[in-house]
Design a protein around this motif. Structure first.
Motif, short mmCIF file in Angstrom:
data_model
loop_
_atom_site.label_atom_id
_atom_site.label_comp_id
_atom_site.label_asym_id
_atom_site.label_seq_id
_atom_site.Cartn_x
_atom_site.Cartn_y
_atom_site.Cartn_z
N ARG A 38 0.88 -1.11 -0.01
CA ARG A 38 -0.27 -0.14 -0.28
C ARG A 38 0.94 1.26 -0.17
O ARG A 38 0.60 2.12 -0.73
CB ARG A 38 -0.85 0.04 1.36
CG ARG A 38 -1.78 1.27 1.19
CD ARG A 38 -2.77 0.74 2.57
NE ARG A 38 -3.79 1.95 2.54
CZ ARG A 38 -3.56 3.24 3.15
NH1 ARG A 38 -2.43 3.49 3.75
NH2 ARG A 38 -4.69 4.15 2.96
N ASN A 39 1.92 1.15 0.72
CA ASN A 39 2.89 2.40 0.83
C ASN A 39 3.58 2.53 -0.61
O ASN A 39 3.78 3.57 -0.87
CB ASN A 39 3.80 2.05 2.00
CG ASN A 39 3.00 2.48 3.38
OD1 ASN A 39 1.95 3.06 3.35
ND2 ASN A 39 3.65 1.99 4.41
N ALA A 40 4.04 1.60 -0.99
CA ALA A 40 4.77 1.60 -2.19
C ALA A 40 3.51 2.13 -3.51
O ALA A 40 4.20 2.85 -4.21
CB ALA A 40 5.19 0.07 -2.62
N LYS A 41 2.51 1.56 -3.45
CA LYS A 41 1.45 2.15 -4.21
C LYS A 41 1.47 3.64 -4.13
O LYS A 41 1.24 4.21 -5.27
CB LYS A 41 0.14 1.47 -4.01
CG LYS A 41 -0.83 1.74 -5.42
CD LYS A 41 -2.18 1.02 -5.16
CE LYS A 41 -2.91 1.42 -6.01
NZ LYS A 41 -4.34 0.53 -5.89
N GLN A 42 1.28 4.21 -2.87
CA GLN A 42 0.93 5.39 -2.76
C GLN A 42 2.29 6.37 -2.91
O GLN A 42 2.04 7.43 -3.80
CB GLN A 42 0.69 5.92 -1.27
CG GLN A 42 -0.51 5.37 -0.57
CD GLN A 42 -0.76 5.62 0.89
OE1 GLN A 42 0.12 5.52 1.63
NE2 GLN A 42 -1.90 5.47 1.17
N PHE A 43 3.43 5.97 -2.79
CA PHE A 43 4.75 6.63 -3.40
C PHE A 43 4.71 6.60 -4.94
O PHE A 43 5.03 7.55 -5.61
CB PHE A 43 6.02 5.61 -2.80
CG PHE A 43 7.31 6.13 -3.35
CD1 PHE A 43 7.74 7.38 -2.72
CD2 PHE A 43 7.90 5.86 -4.45
CE1 PHE A 43 8.88 7.95 -3.34
CE2 PHE A 43 9.14 6.37 -4.99
CZ PHE A 43 9.59 7.47 -4.25
N GLU A 44 4.43 5.44 -5.47
CA GLU A 44 4.45 5.49 -7.06
C GLU A 44 3.16 6.55 -7.79
O GLU A 44 3.81 7.44 -8.41
CB GLU A 44 3.98 4.17 -7.57
CG GLU A 44 4.91 2.89 -7.54
CD GLU A 44 4.64 1.78 -7.80
OE1 GLU A 44 3.77 1.59 -8.61
OE2 GLU A 44 5.19 0.69 -7.39
N GLN A 45 2.09 6.66 -6.96
CA GLN A 45 1.28 7.67 -7.30
C GLN A 45 1.71 9.08 -7.03
O GLN A 45 1.48 9.84 -8.07
CB GLN A 45 -0.19 7.33 -6.71
CG GLN A 45 -0.92 5.98 -6.99
CD GLN A 45 -2.05 5.87 -6.07
OE1 GLN A 45 -2.26 6.32 -4.99
NE2 GLN A 45 -2.97 5.05 -6.55
N LEU A 46 2.36 9.36 -6.01
CA LEU A 46 2.95 10.66 -5.72
C LEU A 46 3.94 10.89 -6.80
O LEU A 46 4.19 12.12 -7.28
CB LEU A 46 3.49 10.47 -4.21
CG LEU A 46 4.15 12.02 -3.85
CD1 LEU A 46 3.11 12.95 -3.96
CD2 LEU A 46 4.61 11.70 -2.39
N ALA A 47 4.83 9.91 -7.01
CA ALA A 47 5.92 10.13 -7.95
C ALA A 47 5.26 10.33 -9.19
O ALA A 47 5.97 11.33 -10.02
CB ALA A 47 7.11 8.88 -7.93
N ASP A 48 4.37 9.73 -9.77
CA ASP A 48 3.71 10.13 -10.96
C ASP A 48 3.02 11.42 -11.03
O ASP A 48 3.34 12.22 -12.06
CB ASP A 48 2.46 8.96 -11.38
CG ASP A 48 3.20 7.31 -11.58
OD1 ASP A 48 4.27 7.45 -12.04
OD2 ASP A 48 2.45 6.76 -11.75
N ASP A 49 2.36 11.78 -9.97
CA ASP A 49 1.93 13.10 -9.99
C ASP A 49 2.96 14.05 -10.10
O ASP A 49 2.78 15.01 -10.83
CB ASP A 49 1.21 13.44 -8.66
CG ASP A 49 -0.09 12.54 -8.46
OD1 ASP A 49 -0.40 12.15 -9.60
OD2 ASP A 49 -0.56 12.61 -7.34
N ILE A 50 4.23 13.93 -9.49
CA ILE A 50 5.03 14.84 -9.66
C ILE A 50 5.95 15.03 -10.98
O ILE A 50 6.30 16.00 -11.43
CB ILE A 50 6.41 14.41 -8.51
CG1 ILE A 50 5.90 14.95 -7.18
CG2 ILE A 50 7.81 15.32 -8.85
CD1 ILE A 50 6.59 14.41 -5.96
N ILE A 51 6.01 13.68 -11.72
CA ILE A 51 6.48 13.82 -12.89
C ILE A 51 5.46 14.45 -13.90
O ILE A 51 5.71 15.28 -14.65
CB ILE A 51 6.81 12.37 -13.53
CG1 ILE A 51 8.04 11.70 -12.39
CG2 ILE A 51 6.89 12.16 -15.01
CD1 ILE A 51 8.26 10.24 -12.50
#
Length: 66
Positions: free
Chosen positions: A41-54
Protein backbone atom coordinates in the motif's frame (compact mmCIF):
# COMPACT_ATOMS: atom_id res chain seq x y z
CA UNK A 1 -2.95 -2.89 21.69
CA UNK A 2 -4.66 -6.22 21.24
CA UNK A 3 -7.30 -7.14 18.74
CA UNK A 4 -9.44 -10.15 18.01
CA UNK A 5 -9.48 -11.54 14.50
CA UNK A 6 -12.60 -13.45 13.61
CA UNK A 7 -12.31 -15.77 10.63
CA UNK A 8 -14.85 -18.02 9.03
CA UNK A 9 -14.03 -21.73 9.15
CA UNK A 10 -12.67 -21.86 5.60
CA UNK A 11 -10.22 -18.99 6.12
CA UNK A 12 -9.13 -20.37 9.47
CA UNK A 13 -8.46 -23.78 7.92
CA UNK A 14 -6.41 -22.21 5.11
CA UNK A 15 -4.47 -20.09 7.59
CA UNK A 16 -3.81 -23.08 9.82
CA UNK A 17 -2.56 -25.08 6.80
CA UNK A 18 -0.18 -22.30 5.72
CA UNK A 19 1.13 -21.93 9.27
CA UNK A 20 1.77 -25.65 9.52
CA UNK A 21 3.46 -25.75 6.11
CA UNK A 22 5.74 -22.86 7.09
CA UNK A 23 6.28 -24.20 10.61
CA UNK A 24 5.09 -20.89 12.05
CA UNK A 25 2.24 -19.81 14.27
CA UNK A 26 -0.98 -18.54 12.76
CA UNK A 27 -0.26 -15.25 14.49
CA UNK A 28 3.12 -14.96 12.74
CA UNK A 29 1.52 -15.65 9.35
CA UNK A 30 -1.16 -13.00 9.94
CA UNK A 31 1.38 -10.40 11.10
CA UNK A 32 3.51 -11.06 8.00
CA UNK A 33 0.44 -10.75 5.77
CA UNK A 34 -0.45 -7.41 7.36
CA UNK A 35 3.12 -6.15 7.01
CA UNK A 36 3.18 -7.19 3.33
CA UNK A 37 -0.15 -5.46 2.70
CA UNK A 38 1.02 -2.24 4.35
CA UNK A 39 4.30 -2.27 2.40
CA UNK A 40 2.44 -2.75 -0.92
CA UNK A 41 0.00 0.00 0.00
CA UNK A 42 2.81 2.40 0.88
CA UNK A 43 4.67 1.52 -2.34
CA UNK A 44 1.52 2.19 -4.36
CA UNK A 45 1.03 5.55 -2.65
CA UNK A 46 4.68 6.44 -3.34
CA UNK A 47 4.30 5.48 -7.02
CA UNK A 48 1.17 7.62 -7.32
CA UNK A 49 2.94 10.56 -5.71
CA UNK A 50 5.95 10.14 -8.01
CA UNK A 51 3.66 9.94 -11.06
CA UNK A 52 1.90 13.14 -9.96
CA UNK A 53 5.22 14.95 -9.55
CA UNK A 54 6.45 13.74 -12.94
CA UNK A 55 3.22 14.85 -14.61
CA UNK A 56 3.26 18.22 -12.86
CA UNK A 57 6.88 18.92 -13.75
CA UNK A 58 7.14 17.21 -17.14
CA UNK A 59 8.42 20.31 -18.94
CA UNK A 60 11.13 20.93 -16.35
CA UNK A 61 12.21 17.30 -16.38
CA UNK A 62 12.39 17.35 -20.18
CA UNK A 63 14.63 20.43 -20.09
CA UNK A 64 16.87 18.83 -17.47
CA UNK A 65 17.20 15.73 -19.63
CA UNK A 66 18.59 17.79 -22.53
Amino acid sequence: MAMTLRLDEEREAKLRLVAEEEDRSMHAVVVTAIDDYLARRNAKQFEQLADDIIDRHAALLARLAE
